[in-house]
Design an enzyme around this catalytic site. Structure first.
Site, PDB file in Angstrom:
ATOM      1  CE  LYS A 130     -46.300  20.642  92.077  1.00 53.04           C
ATOM      2  NZ  LYS A 130     -45.908  19.513  91.189  1.00 53.04           N
ATOM      3  CE  LYS A 142     -49.948  14.505  88.577  1.00 61.72           C
ATOM      4  NZ  LYS A 142     -49.107  15.669  88.233  1.00 61.72           N
ATOM      5  N   GLY A 181     -49.755  16.354  80.861  1.00 62.23           N
ATOM      6  CA  GLY A 181     -48.932  15.156  80.901  1.00 62.23           C
ATOM      7  C   GLY A 181     -48.229  14.999  82.236  1.00 62.23           C
ATOM      8  CG  ASP A 182     -46.989  13.174  86.143  1.00 63.11           C
ATOM      9  OD1 ASP A 182     -46.620  14.259  86.627  1.00 63.11           O
ATOM     10  OD2 ASP A 182     -46.749  12.079  86.685  1.00 63.11           O
ATOM     11  CB  SER A 394     -49.862  23.619  82.338  1.00 63.90           C
ATOM     12  OG  SER A 394     -49.190  22.486  81.850  1.00 63.90           O
TER      13      SER A 394
END
Length: 462
Positions: A130, A142, A181-182, A394
């Site tokens: 991505k 991640k 963030g997620d 981001s």
């Protein structure tokens, strides 16, 4: 032919046409047989990039597939914190640093009870490609924890975040790894995390993105994933169908930031959005979602989606979130969680007139659902392309932090729109190059992989 089984359930039957790809996947399967989400993500990419491997034998010689499926670093750590009653609680924390070949590791932190090693690795693997598609200098990573911020006081969330960052700060930095963030990690959590990093390291840097505006955040970051999803969807419709979102009926799942701002942008583009959901159920509002009410329920008061139906006469609430895919629509934008659309859900969408599925969540469609899309010529925008707007902004936040400047909302949004248009073009061009015109999943995987693999080969064995 091989079969992947997890929890007694057959997930996939695996067969590749290329001997090297098969051998590399067999090794991934052997090492990660109890990680179904990660295996699902790896299989999708490996199946798509077989024509790239055939075109570039140097990737085979360099062992790119074996290396690209193994994270550079995976950290698991204990997070001990105290609740409001003074009791000690313990959670698991994770950070996977998958690939730094294109830039610092970049990817969100997820706080949710479902978080485990498989989930974190699948997200980090996807993030690598991505980020590659955005064209910005970012690697893939991640992280997160099985901590659930729902129902916790601000004090409990703060103490957990401080304990989490006390360990995580050893592994991150503005030129090394920049988390964001997620799910479960919004502005409140980022603020607590940033404060603890600053306290321990005695530095004020762009080490986290998704920060509040008061201390280095970027305008349009909150809206970015949802807005970017609509920009990508609209560009795909224009380029492949000669259509647009204007006048379309759209079904959306989820009611977090991604879903809410996808609804907002789709409405601005002339679509009628008729649904939203959360873990308890979904609402169907044939007159179109009242965004002010939805924002008040979900953002301002952190309520349940049923409260929307209590306040809007035209809306009906239904228990069970997957029922949202039984609603008649032209376009589906899944924005909730992984594997939320199975084969039966895809069949229901298609039977009710859906011809476009673009993904706002990470890997929301199962392999069986994707097969249904292909069989029925549904325009399918995979997550690693369609939801890249969040990480793109981001990246733009990192740039603003580095030059100590803030851009206007309009300036960031304009850059985001261009990045999403460029991602579509990159995917479409790669699909055509490798003999699968219009297959945006193959195009996204092939284009993202080609950039990462070329950099890996150029930088030598490491």
């Amino acid at each position: 032919m091989k079969t992947v089984v997890a929890g007694g359930q057959v997930l996939e039957k695996i067969m590749f046409t290329d001997e090297y790809t098969q051998r590399a996947y067999d090794e991934v399967l052997r090492r990660n047989s109890d990680e179904p989400e990660f295996l699902q993500a790896v299989h999708e990419v490996f199946a798509s990039v077989e024509p790239v491997i055939r075109e570039h034998p140097e990737f085979r010689d360099a062992g790119v597939l074996e290396r690209i499926a193994e994270p550079e670093r995976l950290v698991q750590f204990r997070v001990a914190w105290t609740d409001d009653a003074g009791h000690v609680r313990v959670n698991r924390g994770y950070r996977v640093q998958f690939s730094s070949v294109l830039g610092p590791y970049k990817g969100g932190l997820r706080f949710h009870p479902s978080v485990n090693q498989s989930i974190i690795k699948f997200l980090g693997f996807e993030q690598t490609f991505k980020n590659s598609l955005t064209g910005l200098p970012m690697g893939g990573g991640k992280g997160g924890s099985d901590f659930d911020p729902k129902g916790k006081s601000d004090g409990e969330v703060m103490r957990f975040c401080q304990a989490f960052m006390t360990e995580l700060q050893r592994h991150i930095g503005p030129f090394t790894d920049v988390p964001a963030g997620d799910i479960g990690v919004g502005g409140r959590e980022i603020g607590y995390l940033f404060g603890q990093y600053r306290r321990i390291r005695d530095e004020y840097s762009g080490v986290l993105t998704g920060k509040p505006l008061e201390f280095g955040g970027s305008l349009a970051r909150t809206e970015a994933t949802g807005y970017g999803l609509c920009y990508f969807t609209n560009k795909a419709l224009e380029s492949l169908r000669g259509e647009s979102l204007d006048g379309k009926t759209v079904a959306v799942s989820g009611s977090g930031n991604v879903a809410i701002f996808a609804i907002e942008k789709a409405q601005q583009m002339g679509a009628t959005v008729v649904s939203a959901s959360d873990s308890t159920g979904y609402v169907h509002d044939p007159h179109g979602i009242d965004l002010d009410v939805l924002k008040d329920v979900k953002i301002d008061h952190h309520g349940r989606i049923a409260e929307y139906a209590e306040r809007v006469d035209s809306a009906e609430y239904h228990e069970g979130s997957r029922g949202v895919w039984s609603i008649a629509c032209d376009v589906a934008l899944p924005c909730a969680t992984q594997n939320e659309i199975g084969a039966d859900d895809a069949d229901a969408l298609i039977a009710n007139g859906c011809t476009v599925v673009c993904e706002g969540a990470n890997m929301p469609s199962t392999p069986e659902a994707i097969e249904r899309y292909r069989e029925h010529h549904v325009l399918y925008g995979p997550a690693k392309a369609a939801n890249a707007g969040g990480v793109a902004v981001s990246g733009l936040e990192m740039s603003q932090n580095s030059i100590r400047l803030s851009w206007t909302f309009e300036g960031v949004d304009q850059r985001l729109h261009q990045i999403m248009d460029d991602i579509f073009t990159t995917c479409a061009d790669a699909a055509e190059r490798y003999g699968a015109a219009g297959d945006l999943m193959l195009g996204a995987n092939a284009a993202g992989f080609l950039k990462v693999a070329s950099a890996m080969t150029a930088q030598g064995l490491m």
